[in-house]
Design an enzyme around this catalytic site. Structure first.
Site, PDB file in Angstrom:
ATOM      1  N   TYR A  92     -19.481 -44.878  27.394  1.00  0.00           N
ATOM      2  CA  TYR A  92     -20.602 -44.716  26.465  1.00  0.00           C
ATOM      3  C   TYR A  92     -20.319 -45.470  25.162  1.00  0.00           C
ATOM      4  O   TYR A  92     -21.175 -46.206  24.670  1.00  0.00           O
ATOM      5  CB  TYR A  92     -20.839 -43.236  26.183  1.00  0.00           C
TER       6      TYR A  92
ATOM      7  N   LYS B 213     -22.535 -48.750  23.772  1.00  0.00           N
ATOM      8  CA  LYS B 213     -23.252 -48.749  22.496  1.00  0.00           C
ATOM      9  C   LYS B 213     -22.683 -49.785  21.536  1.00  0.00           C
ATOM     10  O   LYS B 213     -23.432 -50.431  20.788  1.00  0.00           O
ATOM     11  CB  LYS B 213     -23.211 -47.355  21.879  1.00  0.00           C
TER      12      LYS B 213
END
Length: 268
Positions: free
Chosen positions: A176, A180
């Site tokens: 994650y 991002k």
């Protein structure tokens, strides 16, 4: 095709045409509602067709689009469909994204057992690929499609929704954080290219936000994010307010910005 949407709709985005991804829930839905409330004609897109149709029904003159941002063909088709209606897009807010509930459970279990989480060695290719496909590849697909519409008109504003996790990486959540961070760098690189054609690209990087994704976060992990020294979880509407600022003329001099919206948890 109707190129004239100046129908007297009042508000900061009166007469503008906007497309919002991830508009079926959370931040995306809040952005769609705020844009419509401030005069925009909204195309609300989401992988969950039923959810996004329900959001679009609330908004005057809105259209619902079923779209998986990880699928290039679906993104291109949705942008073609939306452009065919009014002939242009003035604003694109890309809020679609995914987390990994299984990795979150592993982190929560470690917290409860008072031991360091062990995630990376257990992380499968499918889990890694899913998060990167949606959060990073999806951002590329949306940015590319938006520029194909906006660059010929020499006008437009694009806002991507990133994450504070790109800076303050959560232990045990590498895919994650990487997705991002990549989306931030991608948006900034595209911003430097796009501004030469009159198109602004910026990013809002939320901290913990009270969305459906957060509701699925295990309680132990949510408690780990709690800190009495800072603001609590943001609301989707608060993050939407930042996104709308970035999309508005008030942010005309912001290009390639990544605005932290994390309630004071950290600064960079």
């Amino acid at each position: 095709m109707d190129d004239d949407v100046g129908d007297g709709r009042a508000g900061r985005f009166g007469g503008r045409v906007a497309l919002v991804t991830g508009a079926g829930s959370g931040i995306g839905a809040a952005v769609a509602r705020r844009l419509a409330g401030q005069g925009a004609r909204v195309f609300a897109a989401d992988v969950d067709g039923t959810a996004v149709a329900a959001v679009a029904e609330e908004l005057p003159g809105a259209y619902a689009l079923t779209m998986d941002v990880a699928d290039r063909a679906q993104v291109d088709r949705a942008f073609a469909e939306s452009t065919a209606v009014h002939g242009r897009l003035d604003v694109v807010v890309h809020a679609a994204g995914v987390d990994d509930p299984v990795a979150k459970e592993w982190i929560a279990e470690a917290l409860l057992d008072d031991r360091p989480p062990e995630v990376t060695a257990r992380l499968g290719d499918d889990a890694w690929g899913r998060v990167l496909r949606v959060n990073l590849d999806g951002t590329f697909h949306v940015l590319r499609a938006a520029l194909r519409v906006m660059v010929p008109r020499r006008s437009g504003a694009i806002v991507t929704v990133g994450s504070s996790s790109a800076f303050d990486a959560v232990t045990g959540y590498p895919h994650y954080a990487a997705s991002k961070a990549g989306a931030h760098a991608l948006s900034q690189a595209v911003a430097k290219e796009a501004i030469a054609f009159g198109v602004r690209v910026n990013t809002v990087a939320p901290g913990p936000t009270d969305t459906g994704m957060a509701a699925r976060t295990p309680a132990a992990l949510r408690r780990g994010f709690a800190d009495p020294r800072v603001r609590p979880y943001a609301t989707p509407e608060e993050i939407a307010g930042v996104a709308l600022f970035l999309a508005s003329e008030e942010a005309a001099n912001l290009v390639g910005a990544v605005l932290l919206a994390n309630g004071g948890r950290f600064t960079v």
